[in-house]
Design an enzyme around this catalytic site. Structure first.
Site, PDB file in Angstrom:
ATOM      1  N   CYS A   1       0.825  -1.205   0.000  1.00  0.00           N
ATOM      2  CA  CYS A   1       0.000   0.000   0.000  1.00  0.00           C
ATOM      3  C   CYS A   1       0.863   1.261   0.000  1.00  0.00           C
ATOM      4  O   CYS A   1       2.002   1.252   0.450  1.00  0.00           O
ATOM      5  CB  CYS A   1      -0.945   0.075   1.193  1.00  0.00           C
TER       6      CYS A   1
ATOM      7  N   ARG B   1       2.890   0.494  -5.537  1.00  0.00           N
ATOM      8  CA  ARG B   1       2.889  -0.218  -4.253  1.00  0.00           C
ATOM      9  C   ARG B   1       1.625  -1.039  -4.041  1.00  0.00           C
ATOM     10  O   ARG B   1       1.498  -1.770  -3.049  1.00  0.00           O
ATOM     11  CB  ARG B   1       3.034   0.784  -3.097  1.00  0.00           C
TER      12      ARG B   1
ATOM     13  N   TRP C   1      -3.006  -2.561  -1.611  1.00  0.00           N
ATOM     14  CA  TRP C   1      -2.705  -3.921  -2.046  1.00  0.00           C
ATOM     15  C   TRP C   1      -3.252  -4.816  -0.936  1.00  0.00           C
ATOM     16  O   TRP C   1      -2.718  -4.832   0.177  1.00  0.00           O
ATOM     17  CB  TRP C   1      -1.204  -4.101  -2.205  1.00  0.00           C
TER      18      TRP C   1
ATOM     19  N   ASN D   1      -0.361   1.626   5.961  1.00  0.00           N
ATOM     20  CA  ASN D   1       0.491   0.725   5.184  1.00  0.00           C
ATOM     21  C   ASN D   1       1.172  -0.209   6.188  1.00  0.00           C
ATOM     22  O   ASN D   1       1.833   0.273   7.105  1.00  0.00           O
ATOM     23  CB  ASN D   1       1.533   1.540   4.404  1.00  0.00           C
ATOM     24  N   GLY D   2       1.000  -1.502   6.002  1.00  0.00           N
ATOM     25  CA  GLY D   2       1.629  -2.453   6.919  1.00  0.00           C
ATOM     26  C   GLY D   2       0.621  -3.491   7.381  1.00  0.00           C
ATOM     27  O   GLY D   2      -0.426  -3.679   6.756  1.00  0.00           O
TER      28      GLY D   2
ATOM     29  N   GLU E   1      14.918 -15.802 -14.204  1.00  0.00           N
ATOM     30  CA  GLU E   1      14.453 -14.428 -14.301  1.00  0.00           C
ATOM     31  C   GLU E   1      13.548 -14.231 -15.523  1.00  0.00           C
ATOM     32  O   GLU E   1      12.506 -13.576 -15.447  1.00  0.00           O
ATOM     33  CB  GLU E   1      15.658 -13.477 -14.311  1.00  0.00           C
TER      34      GLU E   1
ATOM     35  N   LYS F   1       9.664 -13.050 -15.309  1.00  0.00           N
ATOM     36  CA  LYS F   1       9.159 -11.873 -16.041  1.00  0.00           C
ATOM     37  C   LYS F   1       7.899 -12.241 -16.805  1.00  0.00           C
ATOM     38  O   LYS F   1       6.917 -11.522 -16.794  1.00  0.00           O
ATOM     39  CB  LYS F   1      10.177 -11.346 -17.038  1.00  0.00           C
TER      40      LYS F   1
ATOM     41  N   GLU G   1       4.921 -12.876 -14.421  1.00  0.00           N
ATOM     42  CA  GLU G   1       4.459 -11.655 -13.763  1.00  0.00           C
ATOM     43  C   GLU G   1       3.506 -10.855 -14.631  1.00  0.00           C
ATOM     44  O   GLU G   1       2.477 -10.397 -14.154  1.00  0.00           O
ATOM     45  CB  GLU G   1       5.669 -10.739 -13.457  1.00  0.00           C
TER      46      GLU G   1
ATOM     47  N   HIS H   1      14.593 -35.115 -15.386  1.00  0.00           N
ATOM     48  CA  HIS H   1      14.300 -35.715 -14.086  1.00  0.00           C
ATOM     49  C   HIS H   1      12.867 -35.418 -13.647  1.00  0.00           C
ATOM     50  O   HIS H   1      12.603 -35.253 -12.458  1.00  0.00           O
ATOM     51  CB  HIS H   1      15.300 -35.206 -13.037  1.00  0.00           C
TER      52      HIS H   1
ATOM     53  N   LYS I   1       4.999  -3.610  -6.358  1.00  0.00           N
ATOM     54  CA  LYS I   1       6.443  -3.492  -6.552  1.00  0.00           C
ATOM     55  C   LYS I   1       7.216  -3.632  -5.251  1.00  0.00           C
ATOM     56  O   LYS I   1       8.291  -4.190  -5.201  1.00  0.00           O
ATOM     57  CB  LYS I   1       6.768  -2.144  -7.198  1.00  0.00           C
TER      58      LYS I   1
HETATM   59  C1  G6P Z   1       8.373  -7.713  -5.548  1.00  0.00           C
HETATM   60  C2  G6P Z   1       8.547  -7.053  -6.898  1.00  0.00           C
HETATM   61  C3  G6P Z   1       9.721  -7.691  -7.622  1.00  0.00           C
HETATM   62  C4  G6P Z   1      10.972  -7.591  -6.769  1.00  0.00           C
HETATM   63  C5  G6P Z   1      10.765  -8.196  -5.374  1.00  0.00           C
HETATM   64  C6  G6P Z   1      11.925  -7.838  -4.448  1.00  0.00           C
HETATM   65  O1  G6P Z   1       7.946  -9.011  -5.702  1.00  0.00           O
HETATM   66  O2  G6P Z   1       7.368  -7.177  -7.667  1.00  0.00           O
HETATM   67  O3  G6P Z   1       9.934  -7.006  -8.844  1.00  0.00           O
HETATM   68  O4  G6P Z   1      12.020  -8.256  -7.383  1.00  0.00           O
HETATM   69  O5  G6P Z   1       9.587  -7.650  -4.785  1.00  0.00           O
HETATM   70  O6  G6P Z   1      11.955  -6.449  -4.311  1.00  0.00           O
HETATM   71  P1  G6P Z   1      13.218  -5.608  -3.909  1.00  0.00           P
HETATM   72  O7  G6P Z   1      12.704  -4.194  -3.856  1.00  0.00           O
HETATM   73  O8  G6P Z   1      13.655  -6.098  -2.570  1.00  0.00           O
HETATM   74  O9  G6P Z   1      14.259  -5.795  -4.945  1.00  0.00           O
END
Ligand code: G6P
Length: 594
Positions: free
Chosen positions: A2, A27, A72, A96-97, A467, A471, A474, A490, A589
């Site tokens: 949030c 956020r 969120w 937030n929290g 990665e 991506k 996501e 396996h 994020k």
């Molecule tokens: C969330 C974001 C990712 C990010 C991860 C870690 O899941 O959506 O994009 O890699 O958090 O975030 P940080 O800010 O610690 O790199």
């Protein structure tokens, strides 16, 4: 997660909060809302949905005090009832929290006759503050008592009916910053919010209460005692706009990478001098992170070992923090985080520090919690990243870890040889790789028509596969798995059907033949095979149209060309599917909850 924002003082409070909320949507963006005092009561506008659909940008509220929230969901589904702000009696709040003990507090308050309209922990927090406010008739005293009863992490902005010109705030762990200006003050989750120039701001510490009143700010501790606080110098110089020519922040951020990488590899060693002492006698490096930052650790770790001569181990912060492992005194710990606010990463850092270990932070956001609390921080300086899916921050993390390896290398010849190639090649090579759009588009169009996909690679290429696959998941919502290429047989090979897309990544020449054999195995089961590699590493079995050819530059530049291509495949697939690339469903994020 949030985002929270508040404005107190002269000027257009509503518009500032509206714009701030738009910037904080990374956020969380499942609901939004604002509140302001009016004629002895509150006006609250809130609903599920994005800021721009819940709130009218041109609305005029006439109040100089506004608080706002973008959500969120943690407790309760996205709905009008669960959206913030919440109000109980004379109190209205945004949060937030997570208030961890909200269930027992709710039970206690229910017994006292309070009723709740939402499933949120926030409404419970509001009720508790309201109860103490009714008893004590003093906002600071009420907040201090309530704050001591909350467990968990929280940043709260609160308005009281009787004090319409003030915003009160409480902080424990969740981020909160206060930016004073001429006649007004903004309180917010991060420094992208203020749309005016500033050169200093306040950081309320955990356990502090702030009061914003017409451009003035006062601070108290959780016992209600007034405390002196100095503003810290600093500003935010980031471009927060999607530039013309790009369809999304993510696209813009992908294309910023050549410059970001060039800067990191060509900057002087001065920045790294400060880590010298910490690496004296180090016998192992532990890299700890979440999500994409964890993949950055995985991607860099093999190369890190090779160049530095020191073993490197990668840990998921969300696992590490609950383990019993404490690296010995001769180990060095590096936490990696774009935001510097990821709850699990922060917890892992604090766990290590509590056990007497030093922690280096690799962080993109200056003044974030990791930046402030790590024993030493190395900033990736990739510039603000707004798309939820991390791109340029990832490559900057990998590049920075490589530079640390160069700096601490026990073999004085290796770093120079690699670094000079990187400086000379990385910018143009990544740019040229991104220009390979015809083939990238071809992969994306196949991916977007399938419900499953697999990414394979060996060593560094396995990390890149992880990665690339993340991506895709996501932002397209297509199921995807990444595998170390040798592991396919396996178990997971049983999932390969006619036409199942499998993307192989080959940036390391030494393993190309082995990965090529794995692709043959996939083809023998009907899978549709793609490969991202330099022409000379490209397995013969891959059809010409399924080859994404990387510029002919040696490893490790190939790590950056391949990762840029993987990002673009995900982006183009998502665009073909009509997804909201920058704000994928269910994600945020900055993950400030455990
Ligand atoms: C969330 C974001 C990712 C990010 C991860 C870690 O899941 O959506 O994009 O890699 O958090 O975030 P940080 O800010 O610690 O790199």
């Amino acid at each position: 997660m949030c985002g929270i924002v508040g404005y107190s003082g002269k000027g257009d409070a509503y518009l500032s909060v509206y714009k701030g909320l738009c910037r904080l949507e990374y956020r969380g963006y499942d609901s939004a809302g604002i509140a302001y005092p009016e004629k002895g009561d509150f006006v609250i506008i809130k609903d599920k949905g994005r800021v721009s659909s819940v709130l009218d940008r041109d609305f005029k509220c006439g109040s100089g005090t506004v608080i706002g929230h973008t959500r969120w969901a943690t407790h309760g589904t996205p709905s009008a009832e669960n959206a913030h702000p919440h109000r109980v009696g004379s109190v209205c709040i945004v949060h937030n929290g997570i208030i961890e003990n909200y269930a027992s507090l709710r039970e206690m308050l229910t017994e006292k006759g309070y009723t709740f309209l939402s499933q949120t922990d926030t409404e419970v927090a509001c009720a508790l503050i309201s109860m103490y406010y009714d008893l004590l008739h003093d906002p600071i005293k009420a907040l201090a008592v309530a704050a001591r009863l909350f467990t968990g992490s929280f940043a709260l902005c609160i308005i009281f009916k009787e004090y319409p010109e003030r915003i009160y705030a409480l902080r424990k762990e969740s981020p909160l910053l206060i930016v004073p200006s001429d006649g007004f003050t903004v309180i917010c989750s991060d420094l992208t919010v203020p749309d005016f120039d500033f050169d200093s701001y306040y950081i309320p510490e955990s356990g502090e209460i702030a009061v914003l009143d017409n451009g003035k700010t006062e601070f108290y501790d959780f016992s209600g005692k007034n405390i002196e606080k100095m503003a810290v110098s600093g500003s935010f110089k980031g471009d927060v706009h999607v530039s013309a020519g790009y369809g999304s922040y993510m696209e813009k951020e992908i294309y910023q990478q050549p410059q970001v990488l060039y800067k990191l590899f060509s900057e002087s060693e001065e920045k790294y001098e400060k880590i010298k002492k910490l690496f004296y006698n180090v016998n192992a490096v532990h890299m700890i992170a979440c999500g994409t930052a964890y993949h950055a650790a995985l991607t860099a770790s093999g190369f890190f070992e090779r160049v530095s001569g020191i073993p490197a181990y990668c840990h998921l912060a969300s696992e590490f923090r609950y383990g019993e492992f404490i690296p010995d005194d001769n180990g060095m710990n590096i936490v990696i985080s774009q935001s510097g606010e990821t709850a699990d990463t922060i917890a892992a850092m604090r766990y290590l520090q509590k056990n007497g270990r030093k922690v280096i932070g690799v962080v993109n956001v200056p003044s974030s919690t990791v930046d402030r609390e790590a024993d030493l921080t190395l900033l990736t300086e990739a510039g603000p990243e707004f798309a939820v899916a991390s791109t340029k921050a990832f490559t900057a993390q990998v590049a920075l870890l490589m530079r640390v390896a160069f700096f601490i290398s026990r073999d004085s010849k290796k770093p120079g040889q690699y670094l000079s190639t990187l400086v000379k090649t990385v910018k143009d090579a990544v740019f040229n790789a991104l220009e390979n759009s015809e083939y990238i588009y071809n992969v994306a169009s196949v991916m977007s028509r399938n419900s499953d996909s697999f990414y394979i690679g060996r060593r560094t290429d396995y990390a890149l596969a992880c990665e690339g696959s993340l991506k895709l998941k996501e932002i397209t919502y297509i199921h995807s798995e990444a595998l170390a290429a040798g592991e396919l047989k396996h178990g997971t090979l049983s999932l390969i059907n006619d036409g199942t897309p499998v993307i192989a990544i080959i940036t390391e020449e030494t393993v190309k033949d082995k990965t090529a054999s794995n692709l043959e195995e996939v083809m023998a089961r009907g899978g549709e095979v793609f490969c991202i590699a330099r022409e000379k590493d490209m397995p013969d079995c891959v059809k010409p149209g399924n080859r994404v050819i990387l510029p002919d530059i040696p490893f490790p530049t190939t790590v950056f060309t391949a990762s840029a291509v993987l990002q673009l495949i995900a982006l183009k697939s998502a665009v073909l599917l009509g997804r909201d690339v920058d704000k994928p469903r269910n994600l945020a994020k900055s993950v400030t909850v455990e």
